[in-house]
Design a protein around this motif. Structure first.
Motif, short mmCIF file in Angstrom:
data_model
loop_
_atom_site.label_atom_id
_atom_site.label_comp_id
_atom_site.label_asym_id
_atom_site.label_seq_id
_atom_site.Cartn_x
_atom_site.Cartn_y
_atom_site.Cartn_z
N ARG A 111 6.66 12.19 4.36
CA ARG A 111 6.08 11.56 5.54
C ARG A 111 7.09 10.55 6.10
O ARG A 111 7.70 9.79 5.34
N MET A 112 7.23 10.57 7.42
CA MET A 112 8.19 9.67 8.07
C MET A 112 7.46 8.80 9.06
O MET A 112 6.66 9.30 9.86
N VAL A 113 7.68 7.50 9.01
CA VAL A 113 7.06 6.60 9.99
C VAL A 113 8.13 5.71 10.61
O VAL A 113 9.22 5.53 10.05
N ASP A 114 7.80 5.18 11.78
CA ASP A 114 8.72 4.29 12.48
C ASP A 114 8.74 2.91 11.87
O ASP A 114 7.72 2.42 11.39
N VAL A 115 9.87 2.29 11.89
CA VAL A 115 9.95 0.87 11.58
C VAL A 115 10.86 0.27 12.65
O VAL A 115 11.88 0.85 13.01
N CYS A 160 5.54 6.45 -0.12
CA CYS A 160 4.52 5.95 0.80
C CYS A 160 3.34 5.40 -0.01
O CYS A 160 3.21 5.70 -1.19
N PRO A 161 2.47 4.61 0.64
CA PRO A 161 1.34 4.02 -0.10
C PRO A 161 0.47 5.08 -0.77
O PRO A 161 0.00 4.88 -1.89
N ASP A 162 0.23 6.22 -0.09
CA ASP A 162 -0.62 7.26 -0.66
C ASP A 162 -0.01 7.81 -1.95
O ASP A 162 -0.69 7.98 -2.96
N CYS A 163 1.28 8.12 -1.90
CA CYS A 163 1.94 8.69 -3.08
C CYS A 163 2.03 7.65 -4.19
O CYS A 163 1.86 7.99 -5.37
N ARG A 191 -1.37 7.48 -5.77
CA ARG A 191 -1.63 8.66 -6.59
C ARG A 191 -0.90 8.55 -7.93
O ARG A 191 -1.45 8.86 -8.96
N ALA A 192 0.34 8.08 -7.87
CA ALA A 192 1.13 7.96 -9.10
C ALA A 192 0.51 6.94 -10.04
O ALA A 192 0.39 7.17 -11.24
N ASP A 193 0.07 5.79 -9.50
CA ASP A 193 -0.58 4.76 -10.32
C ASP A 193 -1.80 5.33 -11.01
O ASP A 193 -2.04 5.10 -12.18
N HIS A 194 -2.57 6.08 -10.22
CA HIS A 194 -3.81 6.64 -10.72
C HIS A 194 -3.54 7.58 -11.90
O HIS A 194 -4.17 7.49 -12.94
N SER A 195 -2.56 8.49 -11.72
CA SER A 195 -2.32 9.47 -12.79
C SER A 195 -1.69 8.79 -14.01
O SER A 195 -1.91 9.21 -15.13
N ASN A 196 -0.94 7.72 -13.79
CA ASN A 196 -0.38 6.99 -14.94
C ASN A 196 -1.49 6.43 -15.81
O ASN A 196 -1.43 6.46 -17.02
#
Ligand SMILES: [Zn+2]
Ligand SMILES: [Zn+2]
Length: 167
Positions: A105-109, A140-143, A146-151
């Motif tokens: 995912r790509m977002v503007d900054v 990204c925040p979603d990924c 997700r990673a925190d959750h699976s850890n």
């Protein structure tokens, strides 16, 4: 990260094309709408969107239209390492991009310094620099969530390590 160009009407896009010395055609208007609605998508994604709208349009026509609009400065092409080119209708403001390494995912900054180019090369070798393209890579925040959750769900290996006779 508000998109400055959102809400541009079809007649604005017509004026935009004429302002760049281009004829107003249905494929060009459809491509501009696709980029406005799906910023930072690949040429193939844009083709799917345009085809859904126009029906009879070839992949090559959409690719050619993207290339022409980029050449004319109506669109900006971003080429992140290891990714197909993405297209953006925010042009000329030297804004940068955040890319998620996991879902792409790509977002503007906004440009850090707010001026073009925002970075001054230590040695410009005599080049007249007009743009500095910065890509921030990360998760990204979603990924990250997700990673925190699976850890948390996976048992840690600490217990096993303590049982290791060498410890
Ligand atoms: Zn992600
Ligand atoms: Zn952008």
């Amino acid at each position: 990260m508000v998109r400055l160009v959102s809400g541009r009407s079809p007649s604005d896009n017509g004026a935009l094309l004429r302002g760049h010395g281009m004829n107003v055609t249905a494929p060009r208007l459809a491509v501009l709408r696709a980029v406005a609605d799906h910023p930072h998508s690949t040429a193939d994604d844009m083709y799917q969107v345009v085809r859904a709208e126009l029906g009879a349009v070839s992949r090559q026509a959409v690719y050619d239209t993207l290339a022409t609009l980029t050449d004319k400065g109506v669109l900006r092409r971003i080429q992140p390492a290891g990714s197909p080119a993405r297209y953006d209708d925010r042009v000329g403001d030297n804004h940068h991009h955040l890319i998620c390494r996991e879902c792409n995912r790509m977002v503007d900054v906004d440009c850090a310094a707010g001026e073009v180019p925002c970075l001054t090369a230590a040695d410009d070798s005599g080049y007249e620099i007009d743009e500095a393209e910065v890509t921030y890579w990360g998760r990204c925040p979603d990924c990250a969530a997700r990673a925190d959750h699976s850890n948390r769900q996976q048992p840690t290996t600490t217990t096993d390590q303590r049982k290791d006779p060498r410890v």
